[in-house]
Design a protein around this motif. Structure first.
Motif, short mmCIF file in Angstrom:
data_model
loop_
_atom_site.label_atom_id
_atom_site.label_comp_id
_atom_site.label_asym_id
_atom_site.label_seq_id
_atom_site.Cartn_x
_atom_site.Cartn_y
_atom_site.Cartn_z
N ASN A 236 54.03 46.07 54.76
CA ASN A 236 53.71 44.66 54.57
C ASN A 236 52.26 44.53 54.13
OD1 ASN A 236 51.94 44.03 57.10
ND2 ASN A 236 53.73 45.12 57.91
N ALA A 237 51.93 43.37 53.59
CA ALA A 237 50.57 43.13 53.10
C ALA A 237 50.28 41.63 53.11
CB ALA A 237 50.40 43.67 51.69
N THR A 238 48.99 41.31 53.19
CA THR A 238 48.52 39.93 53.07
C THR A 238 47.62 39.87 51.85
OG1 THR A 238 48.61 39.57 55.47
CG2 THR A 238 47.24 38.08 54.18
N GLU A 239 47.96 39.00 50.90
CA GLU A 239 47.23 38.92 49.64
C GLU A 239 46.88 37.47 49.32
OE1 GLU A 239 46.24 41.49 48.05
OE2 GLU A 239 47.44 43.08 48.95
N GLU A 240 45.99 37.29 48.34
CA GLU A 240 45.58 35.96 47.91
C GLU A 240 46.22 35.61 46.57
OE1 GLU A 240 41.35 36.04 47.85
OE2 GLU A 240 41.15 35.86 50.03
N PHE A 241 46.74 34.40 46.49
CA PHE A 241 47.33 33.87 45.25
C PHE A 241 46.33 32.84 44.71
CE2 PHE A 241 49.81 31.36 42.45
CZ PHE A 241 50.99 32.02 42.14
N THR A 242 45.69 33.17 43.57
CA THR A 242 44.69 32.27 42.99
C THR A 242 45.05 31.96 41.54
OG1 THR A 242 43.29 34.16 42.39
CG2 THR A 242 42.87 33.09 44.51
N PHE A 243 44.11 31.33 40.85
CA PHE A 243 44.37 30.87 39.49
C PHE A 243 43.25 31.36 38.57
CE2 PHE A 243 45.77 27.91 42.71
CZ PHE A 243 47.14 27.84 42.46
N SER A 244 43.62 32.11 37.52
CA SER A 244 42.61 32.69 36.64
C SER A 244 42.14 31.73 35.57
CB SER A 244 43.16 33.96 35.96
OG SER A 244 44.31 33.65 35.19
N SER A 245 42.79 30.59 35.43
CA SER A 245 42.32 29.56 34.50
C SER A 245 42.73 28.20 35.03
CB SER A 245 42.89 29.77 33.09
OG SER A 245 44.30 29.61 33.09
N GLY A 246 41.97 27.18 34.68
CA GLY A 246 42.25 25.84 35.18
C GLY A 246 41.64 25.66 36.55
N GLU A 247 40.39 25.20 36.60
CA GLU A 247 39.66 25.16 37.86
C GLU A 247 40.16 24.03 38.77
OE1 GLU A 247 35.55 24.82 37.05
OE2 GLU A 247 35.38 26.84 36.20
N LEU A 248 40.05 24.29 40.07
CA LEU A 248 40.33 23.29 41.09
C LEU A 248 39.02 23.03 41.83
CD1 LEU A 248 43.64 24.82 42.47
CD2 LEU A 248 43.43 22.85 40.95
N ASP A 249 38.70 21.76 42.06
CA ASP A 249 37.42 21.42 42.67
C ASP A 249 37.43 21.55 44.18
OD1 ASP A 249 36.23 20.84 40.21
OD2 ASP A 249 37.02 18.80 40.22
N SER A 250 38.56 21.30 44.81
CA SER A 250 38.62 21.36 46.27
C SER A 250 40.05 21.61 46.71
CB SER A 250 38.11 20.04 46.88
OG SER A 250 39.05 19.00 46.67
N LEU A 251 40.21 21.88 48.01
CA LEU A 251 41.54 22.09 48.55
C LEU A 251 42.39 20.83 48.45
CD1 LEU A 251 40.98 24.33 51.71
CD2 LEU A 251 41.79 24.99 49.45
N ASP A 252 41.74 19.67 48.36
CA ASP A 252 42.48 18.42 48.20
C ASP A 252 43.27 18.39 46.89
OD1 ASP A 252 41.48 17.52 50.61
OD2 ASP A 252 39.80 16.44 49.70
N ASP A 253 42.81 19.18 45.90
CA ASP A 253 43.51 19.24 44.61
C ASP A 253 44.76 20.11 44.67
OD1 ASP A 253 41.51 17.68 43.48
OD2 ASP A 253 40.32 19.42 42.88
N LEU A 254 44.85 20.96 45.69
CA LEU A 254 45.96 21.91 45.77
C LEU A 254 47.15 21.26 46.48
CD1 LEU A 254 46.51 24.81 44.90
CD2 LEU A 254 45.78 25.57 47.16
#
Length: 280
Positions: A236-254
């Motif tokens: 098993n593993a714990t990883e991060e899912f992010t975005f390489s383009s298209g910026e998000l300003d805050s967690l409120d945007d997610l």
């Protein structure tokens, strides 16, 4: 040994707060001695704590990507780039072969000898040579990089990170092949925003999980995802899912986010599964 020597040179240079210049021609009668010093100068040799600063060390500094540069402007201002940390300075020519440099409250004299500028402190001796290039652009880049790093450090010190638990966790997949859940939203010290994903490989196959293009959107706007995880059978593993383009300003945007995670056999690249989920 090289790392220790780098630290000793840095400590010495920081202590004396002065760098050097090469002589472009000794002045004759009536010539302004300032002309001998104006320009860009680089460390080229010397000795420090009994160790000779050979050409090998100069090449090593270049490989490290660090600079020891002094820029002296005609108006008596300048900048000191010491291992990519930049300070402003003031300077003046005392005569054709002597100049004084002031960084903060510290002033040090340097001497021109045989076209080199010599700085001596006890048994230590630093030699600088005038560059045939204008290095002010390099100093500017180092200053901007240092300022950016300082901003990041301040953000970390101010605890400018955020984690929000997703409860209950959102299940992306739960079958004979794997279990995938999304457990948190996060913002890290670099400003990246994304999800924390937990994966368990239930199969007897070596699998690679990834986020395919064209399957991720945030609140109706398509985003290019960045996610990959290689899991051996039964791990098993714990990883991060992010975005390489298209910026998000805050967690409120997610919000109202749809993500896709596919899997393939690591050895053959054969696709074996495709999953998708929407996270409110």
């Amino acid at each position: 040994m090289k790392t220790t020597f780098k630290k000793s040179v840095l400590a010495f240079l920081t202590c004396v707060l002065a760098l050097a210049f090469a002589l472009t021609g000794c002045s004759g009668g009536g010539k302004d001695p300032k002309a001998n010093f104006v320009g860009s100068w680089e460390l080229s040799g010397g000795t420090s704590e009994g160790e000779e600063l050979t050409e090998e060390y100069m090449e090593m500094f270049k490989e490290w990507g660090v600079n020891i540069i002094l820029v002296l402007n005609e108006d008596g201002t300048g900048s000191l780039d010491l291992f990519s940390e930049v300070d402003d300075l003031k300077w003046e020519a005392k005569d054709a072969t002597t100049a004084s440099i002031t960084v903060g409250k510290d002033t040090t004299d340097v001497k021109l000898e045989d076209g080199k500028l010599i700085l001596e402190e006890g048994e230590d001796k630093l030699i600088f040579t005038k560059s045939d290039k204008d290095l002010s652009g390099t100093v500017k880049k180092d200053r901007e990089a240092a300022e950016k790093e300082e901003e990041i450090d301040e953000a970390v010190e101010d605890d400018d990170t955020e984690n929000i638990e997703i409860s209950p966790a959102v299940t992306v997949a739960d079958d004979d092949l794997c279990t995938i859940t999304v457990t948190e939203k996060f913002k890290d010290e670099w400003g990246d925003i994304g999800f924390v994903v937990n994966i368990t490989n239930k199969s007897d196959k070596d699998l690679t999980f990834y986020a395919p293009s064209g399957k991720t959107n945030v609140n109706g706007t398509m985003k290019e995802p960045w996610f990959s995880a290689h899991l051996m059978p039964g791990t098993n593993a714990t990883e991060e899912f992010t975005f390489s383009s298209g910026e998000l300003d805050s967690l409120d945007d997610l919000v109202n986010t749809t993500i896709g995670i596919d899997a393939y056999l690591t050895d053959s690249y054969e696709d074996v599964a495709s999953y998708s989920v929407t996270i409110a």
